[in-house]
Design an enzyme around this catalytic site. Structure first.
Site, short mmCIF file in Angstrom:
data_model
loop_
_atom_site.label_atom_id
_atom_site.label_comp_id
_atom_site.label_asym_id
_atom_site.label_seq_id
_atom_site.Cartn_x
_atom_site.Cartn_y
_atom_site.Cartn_z
N TYR A 229 0.82 -1.22 0.00
CA TYR A 229 0.00 0.00 0.00
C TYR A 229 0.85 1.28 0.00
O TYR A 229 0.39 2.32 0.44
CB TYR A 229 -0.94 -0.01 1.21
CG TYR A 229 -2.15 -0.91 1.02
CD1 TYR A 229 -3.03 -0.71 -0.05
CD2 TYR A 229 -2.44 -1.93 1.92
CE1 TYR A 229 -4.15 -1.51 -0.22
CE2 TYR A 229 -3.57 -2.74 1.76
CZ TYR A 229 -4.41 -2.52 0.69
OH TYR A 229 -5.53 -3.31 0.52
N HIS B 261 -9.11 -7.21 -2.85
CA HIS B 261 -8.20 -6.29 -3.54
C HIS B 261 -7.93 -6.81 -4.94
O HIS B 261 -7.80 -8.02 -5.13
CB HIS B 261 -6.85 -6.20 -2.79
CG HIS B 261 -5.78 -5.52 -3.61
ND1 HIS B 261 -5.60 -4.16 -3.61
CD2 HIS B 261 -4.87 -6.02 -4.50
CE1 HIS B 261 -4.62 -3.85 -4.46
NE2 HIS B 261 -4.16 -4.96 -5.00
N GLU C 217 2.75 -5.72 -8.05
CA GLU C 217 2.14 -6.52 -6.98
C GLU C 217 2.42 -8.02 -7.16
O GLU C 217 2.65 -8.72 -6.18
CB GLU C 217 0.63 -6.22 -6.91
CG GLU C 217 0.37 -4.79 -6.44
CD GLU C 217 -1.08 -4.34 -6.56
OE1 GLU C 217 -1.95 -5.15 -6.94
OE2 GLU C 217 -1.35 -3.16 -6.26
P1 DAT Z 1 -9.07 -0.02 -4.10
O1 DAT Z 1 -8.90 -1.08 -3.02
O2 DAT Z 1 -10.47 -0.04 -4.66
O3 DAT Z 1 -8.01 -0.07 -5.15
P2 DAT Z 1 -7.69 2.31 -3.02
O4 DAT Z 1 -6.46 1.81 -3.71
O5 DAT Z 1 -8.09 3.73 -3.27
O6 DAT Z 1 -8.95 1.40 -3.38
O7 DAT Z 1 -7.53 2.13 -1.44
C1 DAT Z 1 -6.93 0.97 -0.91
C2 DAT Z 1 -7.71 0.54 0.29
O8 DAT Z 1 -7.61 1.55 1.30
C3 DAT Z 1 -9.21 0.38 0.04
O9 DAT Z 1 -9.52 -0.89 -0.48
C4 DAT Z 1 -9.77 0.59 1.41
C5 DAT Z 1 -8.84 1.61 2.03
N1 DAT Z 1 -9.37 2.98 1.88
C6 DAT Z 1 -9.43 3.72 0.75
N2 DAT Z 1 -9.97 4.91 0.97
C7 DAT Z 1 -10.28 4.93 2.30
C8 DAT Z 1 -10.88 5.88 3.16
N3 DAT Z 1 -11.27 7.08 2.72
N4 DAT Z 1 -11.06 5.53 4.46
C9 DAT Z 1 -10.65 4.33 4.94
N5 DAT Z 1 -10.08 3.39 4.18
C10 DAT Z 1 -9.90 3.68 2.88
MG MG Z 2 -5.98 0.35 -5.10
#
Ligand code: DAT
Ligand code: MG
Length: 149
Positions: free
Chosen positions: A51, A117, A128
């Site tokens: 992440y 994910h 990844e």
């Molecule tokens: P995705 O998993 O759809 O690729 P992302 O990469 O934007 O989404 O975020 C990674 C993860 O982080 C997501 O699955 C859940 C968490 N996350 C994202 N935005 C968040 C928020 N605003 N509050 C809490 N957790 C969040």
């Molecule tokens: Mg993502």
């Protein structure tokens, strides 16, 4: 369209709730091919690397805490346009906004525990897959592939 590989994982909430089989079954029925899979107790180092793009976000600490809290089921799926297909099947990041019929829309409730994910681009998929599966994937033929693409 191109034959792609993508990294997918059932997050700790999905494993704890007994949803691994249901989620893998959805991808299998779609026609995607499993070429690697394993149950992983994620280290803090792996979680932070996975992440890394979110390290400045306010939820980063909670995200790392969550993903290391219990095992995840990690896999590599292969197929035509696999990266976008998996993202579409997962639904929007926030399960409250994810369409019914998607994994998050059907099985998730909150953004903090959104079940699954999937890599979001060819660059993310490559990064990844190398991070989670340094041992690589398997190569094998399925006769059904001729009926999928
Ligand atoms: P995705 O998993 O759809 O690729 P992302 O990469 O934007 O989404 O975020 C990674 C993860 O982080 C997501 O699955 C859940 C968490 N996350 C994202 N935005 C968040 C928020 N605003 N509050 C809490 N957790 C969040
Ligand atoms: Mg993502």
């Amino acid at each position: 369209m191109a034959r792609e590989q993508t990294f997918v994982m059932v997050k700790p909430d999905g494993v704890q709730r007994g949803l691994v089989g249901e989620i893998v079954a959805r991808f299998e029925r779609k026609g995607l091919k499993l070429v690697a899979a394993k149950l992983v107790q994620v280290s803090k180092e792996l979680a932070e690397a996975h992440y890394a793009e979110h390290r400045e976000r306010p939820f980063f600490g909670e995200l790392v805490q969550f993903i290391t809290s219990s095992p995840v089921f990690a896999m590599i799926l292969e197929g035509e346009n696999a990266i976008a297909v998996v993202r579409a099947m997962m639904g929007k990041t926030n399960p409250a906004e994810a369409a019914p019929g998607t994994i998050r829309g059907d099985l998730g409730l909150t953004i903090g525990m959104n079940v699954v994910h999937g890599s979001d681009s060819p660059e993310s998929a490559k990064r990844e897959i190398e991070l989670w599966f340094p041992e690589g994937a398997l190569t094998y033929e399925r006769t059904v592939d001729a009926w999928l693409a």
